[in-house]
Motif scaffolding. Sequence first.
Motif, PDB file in Angstrom:
ATOM      1  N   SER A 152       0.812  -1.306  -0.023  1.00 36.65           N
ATOM      2  CA  SER A 152       0.179   0.083  -0.073  1.00 36.65           C
ATOM      3  C   SER A 152       0.786   1.186   0.116  1.00 36.65           C
ATOM      4  O   SER A 152       0.374   2.233  -0.171  1.00 36.65           O
ATOM      5  CB  SER A 152      -0.773  -0.165   1.272  1.00 36.65           C
ATOM      6  OG  SER A 152      -0.146   0.369   2.386  1.00 36.65           O
ATOM      7  N   VAL A 153       2.133   1.135   0.144  1.00 31.87           N
ATOM      8  CA  VAL A 153       3.312   2.452   0.222  1.00 31.87           C
ATOM      9  C   VAL A 153       2.955   2.681  -1.314  1.00 31.87           C
ATOM     10  O   VAL A 153       3.322   2.089  -2.168  1.00 31.87           O
ATOM     11  CB  VAL A 153       4.374   2.075   0.495  1.00 31.87           C
ATOM     12  CG1 VAL A 153       5.557   3.345   0.495  1.00 31.87           C
ATOM     13  CG2 VAL A 153       4.488   1.477   1.770  1.00 31.87           C
ATOM     14  N   PRO A 154       2.356   3.951  -1.525  1.00 32.28           N
ATOM     15  CA  PRO A 154       2.564   4.510  -2.996  1.00 32.28           C
ATOM     16  C   PRO A 154       3.590   4.846  -3.634  1.00 32.28           C
ATOM     17  O   PRO A 154       4.612   5.373  -2.935  1.00 32.28           O
ATOM     18  CB  PRO A 154       1.503   5.663  -2.972  1.00 32.28           C
ATOM     19  CG  PRO A 154       1.760   6.225  -1.258  1.00 32.28           C
ATOM     20  CD  PRO A 154       1.891   5.076  -0.679  1.00 32.28           C
ATOM     21  N   LEU A 155       4.024   4.820  -4.995  1.00 32.76           N
ATOM     22  CA  LEU A 155       5.030   5.313  -5.825  1.00 32.76           C
ATOM     23  C   LEU A 155       4.607   6.763  -5.653  1.00 32.76           C
ATOM     24  O   LEU A 155       3.643   7.276  -5.676  1.00 32.76           O
ATOM     25  CB  LEU A 155       5.155   4.838  -6.902  1.00 32.76           C
ATOM     26  CG  LEU A 155       5.400   3.423  -7.036  1.00 32.76           C
ATOM     27  CD1 LEU A 155       5.241   2.883  -8.648  1.00 32.76           C
ATOM     28  CD2 LEU A 155       6.820   3.226  -6.609  1.00 32.76           C
ATOM     29  N   PRO A 156       5.890   7.483  -5.331  1.00 33.50           N
ATOM     30  CA  PRO A 156       5.934   9.195  -5.190  1.00 33.50           C
ATOM     31  C   PRO A 156       5.768   9.691  -6.528  1.00 33.50           C
ATOM     32  O   PRO A 156       6.141   9.119  -7.507  1.00 33.50           O
ATOM     33  CB  PRO A 156       7.133   9.500  -4.494  1.00 33.50           C
ATOM     34  CG  PRO A 156       8.072   8.140  -4.771  1.00 33.50           C
ATOM     35  CD  PRO A 156       7.246   7.184  -5.074  1.00 33.50           C
TER      36      PRO A 156
ATOM     37  N   HIS B  79      11.088   3.127  -1.047  1.00 34.57           N
ATOM     38  CA  HIS B  79      11.686   3.215  -2.606  1.00 34.57           C
ATOM     39  C   HIS B  79      13.217   3.551  -2.739  1.00 34.57           C
ATOM     40  O   HIS B  79      14.031   2.679  -3.645  1.00 34.57           O
ATOM     41  CB  HIS B  79      10.944   4.283  -3.215  1.00 34.57           C
ATOM     42  CG  HIS B  79       9.528   4.255  -2.956  1.00 34.57           C
ATOM     43  ND1 HIS B  79       8.904   3.296  -3.685  1.00 34.57           N
ATOM     44  CD2 HIS B  79       8.593   4.896  -2.073  1.00 34.57           C
ATOM     45  CE1 HIS B  79       7.347   3.465  -3.263  1.00 34.57           C
ATOM     46  NE2 HIS B  79       7.422   4.348  -2.519  1.00 34.57           N
ATOM     47  N   ILE B  80      13.927   4.008  -1.757  1.00 34.29           N
ATOM     48  CA  ILE B  80      15.372   4.221  -1.788  1.00 34.29           C
ATOM     49  C   ILE B  80      16.065   2.732  -1.587  1.00 34.29           C
ATOM     50  O   ILE B  80      16.785   2.249  -2.240  1.00 34.29           O
ATOM     51  CB  ILE B  80      15.888   5.175  -0.781  1.00 34.29           C
ATOM     52  CG1 ILE B  80      15.283   6.455  -1.025  1.00 34.29           C
ATOM     53  CG2 ILE B  80      17.586   5.023  -0.371  1.00 34.29           C
ATOM     54  CD1 ILE B  80      15.665   7.847  -0.139  1.00 34.29           C
ATOM     55  N   ALA B  81      15.224   1.835  -0.497  1.00 33.87           N
ATOM     56  CA  ALA B  81      16.155   0.831  -0.293  1.00 33.87           C
ATOM     57  C   ALA B  81      15.839  -0.191  -1.417  1.00 33.87           C
ATOM     58  O   ALA B  81      16.867  -0.978  -1.589  1.00 33.87           O
ATOM     59  CB  ALA B  81      15.514  -0.029   1.097  1.00 33.87           C
TER      60      ALA B  81
END
Length: 178
Positions: free
Chosen positions: A120-124, A135-137
């Motif tokens: 559920s973590v949206p792409l920025p 996203h960085i990881a």
Amino acid sequence: MAGARIVELTIPGTLAFRDLAIRVVMESCKLVGRDTSGADMLATDNGKVEPSSISYEDGYELRNSFTSEFISAFSEIYNNIPIHAYQRAERGNISIRVTIGADSLTVDITDTGQSFDIQSVPLPDSLPTSGMGIHIARSMLDDLRYEPGPPNHWHLTKYLSPPQAPESPSLETTPPAE
């Protein structure tokens, strides 16, 4: 993982212990590619790990992309645990298990904080000032997995010579056991 060396650390789940966790992982990065005698090894273009003349004895070599990328990814995941899983309160511990292989580093991180649905973590849409950690990881590791708990479990792996695989690293989630 034959010949792997294991380092384990359990610390309070606060940002105050972040530097200690990072130091353990950074020192572990320096051991990847070294045989058990301490001789430096290096992954070559053909994928073999061979003796090297490079030495990391003189402190932290953040110009080494393996170390800097792994530390960046680990830091982002670690930060999320005290901030989000433990909601900035000293509510539990963080257990870190580092597996140092001949050509890879794997870090397993376990906490008993609040879990979440990683899918559920949206792409920025743009470059926000926060919310980019996962996203960085993902962009810096060869494998990133999250299993919601309790306990929550993160699995981070990076290879000296990445295996021939798809363009982007995997990001899997395992549903909680019932």
